[in-house]
Design an enzyme around this catalytic site. Structure first.
Site, PDB file in Angstrom:
ATOM      1  CG  ASP A   1      -1.962  -1.044   1.210  1.00 54.77           C
ATOM      2  OD1 ASP A   1      -2.196  -1.609   0.136  1.00 54.77           O
ATOM      3  OD2 ASP A   1      -2.522  -1.334   2.279  1.00 54.77           O
TER       4      ASP A   1
ATOM      5  CE  LYS B   1       5.758  -2.698  -3.069  1.00 50.14           C
ATOM      6  NZ  LYS B   1       4.731  -2.342  -2.085  1.00 50.14           N
ATOM      7  CB  SER B   2       1.910  -1.394  -8.404  1.00 49.89           C
ATOM      8  OG  SER B   2       2.375  -2.604  -7.820  1.00 49.89           O
TER       9      SER B   2
ATOM     10  CG  ASP C   1       5.176  -4.092  -9.263  1.00 49.66           C
ATOM     11  OD1 ASP C   1       5.806  -3.634  -8.291  1.00 49.66           O
ATOM     12  OD2 ASP C   1       3.930  -4.047  -9.340  1.00 49.66           O
ATOM     13  CD  GLU C   2       3.584  -7.415  -6.476  1.00 50.61           C
ATOM     14  OE1 GLU C   2       4.133  -7.639  -5.379  1.00 50.61           O
ATOM     15  OE2 GLU C   2       2.509  -6.813  -6.578  1.00 50.61           O
TER      16      GLU C   2
END
Ligand SMILES: [Zn+2]
Length: 225
Positions: free
Chosen positions: A12, A15-16, A86-87
């Site tokens: 939350d 980042k994305s 990402d991730e």
């Protein structure tokens, strides 16, 4: 000089959203990028943000070799000015090393986005290797908030409303498993993480009539296990 950068934070913390914004800004300057993600909440081969934006991405399996993918891309005469991952917490240590090699040997910027630590407060393998290898680590400044309003620094795993600190490192949230248990994640400040006090537990505690008006007692640590 190309760089390997790790943008790190809790869930939350945007980042994305930042990954998508970075891709947008680069494309607006006619730069071409490769985008990767793993276990995105919206499913395979998509990078999505909680604000509702998304884009196509390459899905990262454990056997994906970033070096091979990028070299093959270039060999086919296609450009790659930057890579967005990402991730990245879910990537293997070997995959992070491949990303470092892409920076060093191909001169391509690699920007990784990921959660620092898991629900047990232990570093994810990808995050650990990024801390060890990245040229820069940037802790994201969009602070996620605990239910109490303090800055959230920890990710808690909640199973059927109860916070747990043991279990498999990777369980994708917001899904009812075959056994009908609901796995969710919630960001907490360290104080409430240590007290195992997620928002559900706090609501239950505040509804109990005999709590003393001292914060410590309101936040008594629920028994572990
Ligand atoms: Zn708190």
């Amino acid at each position: 000089m190309a760089e390997l950068v790790f943008f790190s934070g809790t869930m939350d913390c945007g980042k994305s959203t930042l990954a998508l914004q970075m891709d947008h800004n680069q494309r607006a300057r006619a730069r071409v990028g490769l985008i990767f993600t793993k276990l995105d909440r919206m499913g395979d081969s998509v990078l999505s943000s909680r604000l509702g934006l998304s884009t196509h991405a390459h899905e990262v399996g454990d056997d994906l070799d970033f070096w091979d993918v990028v070299v093959e891309h270039l060999t086919h005469g296609q450009r790659a000015d930057y890579v967005i991952c990402d991730e990245a917490q879910f990537y293997t240590a070997a995959q992070i090393e491949q990303l470092a090699r892409i920076v060093d040997e191909l001169g391509i910027d690699v920007n990784c986005f990921g959660i620092t630590a898991d629900f047990r407060t232990e570093l994810f393998p990808g995050s650990k290797r990024l801390f060890e290898l990245a040229d820069r680590v940037q802790v994201l400044q969009v602070a996620a908030l605990c239910w109490c309003g303090a800055r959230a620094t920890h990710n808690a795993r909640i199973i059927d409303g109860v916070m747990v600190v043991e279990g498999e490192q990777v369980v994708v949230g917001d899904t009812a498993s075959a056994s009908d248990t609901l796995v969710e994640y919630e960001v907490l400040c360290r104080r409430h993480y240590m007290r195992r006090m997620n928002s559900h537990a706090a609501r239950l505690a505040s509804a109990t009539p005999d709590v003393l008006p001292f914060d410590l007692d309101v936040c008594a640590v629920p028994p572990r296990g």
